[in-house]
Design a protein around this motif. Structure first.
Motif, short mmCIF file in Angstrom:
data_model
loop_
_atom_site.label_atom_id
_atom_site.label_comp_id
_atom_site.label_asym_id
_atom_site.label_seq_id
_atom_site.Cartn_x
_atom_site.Cartn_y
_atom_site.Cartn_z
N GLN A 138 -5.65 -0.63 -0.81
CA GLN A 138 -5.57 -1.58 -0.06
C GLN A 138 -4.52 -2.41 0.01
O GLN A 138 -4.00 -3.02 1.03
CB GLN A 138 -6.92 -2.38 0.04
CG GLN A 138 -8.31 -1.67 0.32
CD GLN A 138 -9.48 -2.57 -0.03
OE1 GLN A 138 -9.38 -3.22 -0.98
NE2 GLN A 138 -10.55 -2.21 0.87
N LEU A 139 -4.19 -2.74 -1.08
CA LEU A 139 -3.12 -3.71 -1.40
C LEU A 139 -1.64 -3.06 -0.69
O LEU A 139 -0.84 -3.92 -0.14
CB LEU A 139 -2.58 -3.65 -2.83
CG LEU A 139 -1.62 -4.85 -3.15
CD1 LEU A 139 -1.73 -6.11 -2.73
CD2 LEU A 139 -1.41 -4.99 -4.70
N ILE A 140 -1.67 -2.19 -0.57
CA ILE A 140 -0.35 -1.14 0.04
C ILE A 140 -0.42 -1.96 1.64
O ILE A 140 0.56 -2.14 2.14
CB ILE A 140 -0.30 0.26 -0.20
CG1 ILE A 140 0.07 0.33 -1.64
CG2 ILE A 140 0.73 0.84 0.82
CD1 ILE A 140 -0.13 2.07 -2.06
N ILE A 141 -1.48 -1.24 2.41
CA ILE A 141 -1.57 -1.70 3.84
C ILE A 141 -1.49 -3.14 4.07
O ILE A 141 -0.74 -3.62 4.72
CB ILE A 141 -2.66 -1.09 4.48
CG1 ILE A 141 -2.40 -0.89 5.83
CG2 ILE A 141 -3.76 -1.66 3.93
CD1 ILE A 141 -1.31 0.09 6.32
N ASN A 142 -2.17 -3.88 3.26
CA ASN A 142 -2.31 -5.46 3.42
C ASN A 142 -0.72 -6.04 3.15
O ASN A 142 -0.32 -6.97 4.10
CB ASN A 142 -3.25 -5.97 2.28
CG ASN A 142 -4.43 -5.76 2.76
OD1 ASN A 142 -4.94 -5.28 4.01
ND2 ASN A 142 -5.51 -5.89 1.97
N THR A 143 0.03 -5.45 2.33
CA THR A 143 1.14 -6.16 1.98
C THR A 143 2.39 -5.74 2.98
O THR A 143 2.85 -6.36 3.56
CB THR A 143 1.82 -5.74 0.36
OG1 THR A 143 0.91 -6.13 -0.42
CG2 THR A 143 3.16 -6.39 0.42
N ALA A 144 2.11 -4.48 3.32
CA ALA A 144 2.89 -3.89 4.29
C ALA A 144 2.73 -4.58 5.83
O ALA A 144 3.74 -4.85 6.61
CB ALA A 144 2.94 -2.23 4.45
#
Length: 136
Positions: free
Chosen positions: A63-69
């Motif tokens: 989730q952190l990957i998509i939220n950050t991107a």
């Protein structure tokens, strides 16, 4: 080319022909992101990200990957698109001011024959924020 006086509306010929580096970059980015295939690319990135959970294995990291991107991309796109929108609004306002200024000049010239136009010229200038020009 002479710069316009502060009391005079900006005329289209007063605008510089060459925008700055950031303005050109923002314009290209706006055109790039407005294409249908750019949206398709975004959908493709989400479609690739979704099954990556099975490779990553950790829900929080996934989730952190998509939220950050998406946060970074959104932040940058808002800045670029705001620049493009602001320049567009300023150009539109300059064009409207030039039209109102020309119309006020025409009405002033015709006011000799029609005295009631003096009031209309003042009303037009007040409505669009044009100031009286100093006579040379």
């Amino acid at each position: 080319m002479a710069t316009p006086s502060p009391a005079r509306a900006h005329m289209p010929s007063d605008v510089t022909a060459q925008p700055g580096f950031f303005d050109r970059f923002a314009e290209r980015a706006a055109k790039f992101s407005a294409k249908p295939w750019f949206f398709a690319l975004c959908v493709l990135l989400v479609a690739i990200w979704a099954p990556s959970y099975f490779v990553i294995g950790d829900l929080d990291t996934w989730q952190l990957i998509i939220n950050t991107a998406t946060t970074i991309i959104t932040f940058l796109m808002v800045a670029l698109l705001q620049n493009t929108q602001s320049r567009s609004e300023m150009a539109m306002q300059d064009k409207l001011n030039a039209i109102a200024d020309g119309l006020a000049d025409l009405m002033t010239a015709l006011a000799e024959d029609k005295p009631g136009l003096h009031k209309d010229v003042t009303e037009l200038k007040d409505a669009v924020g044009l100031e009286e020009r100093e006579s040379a």
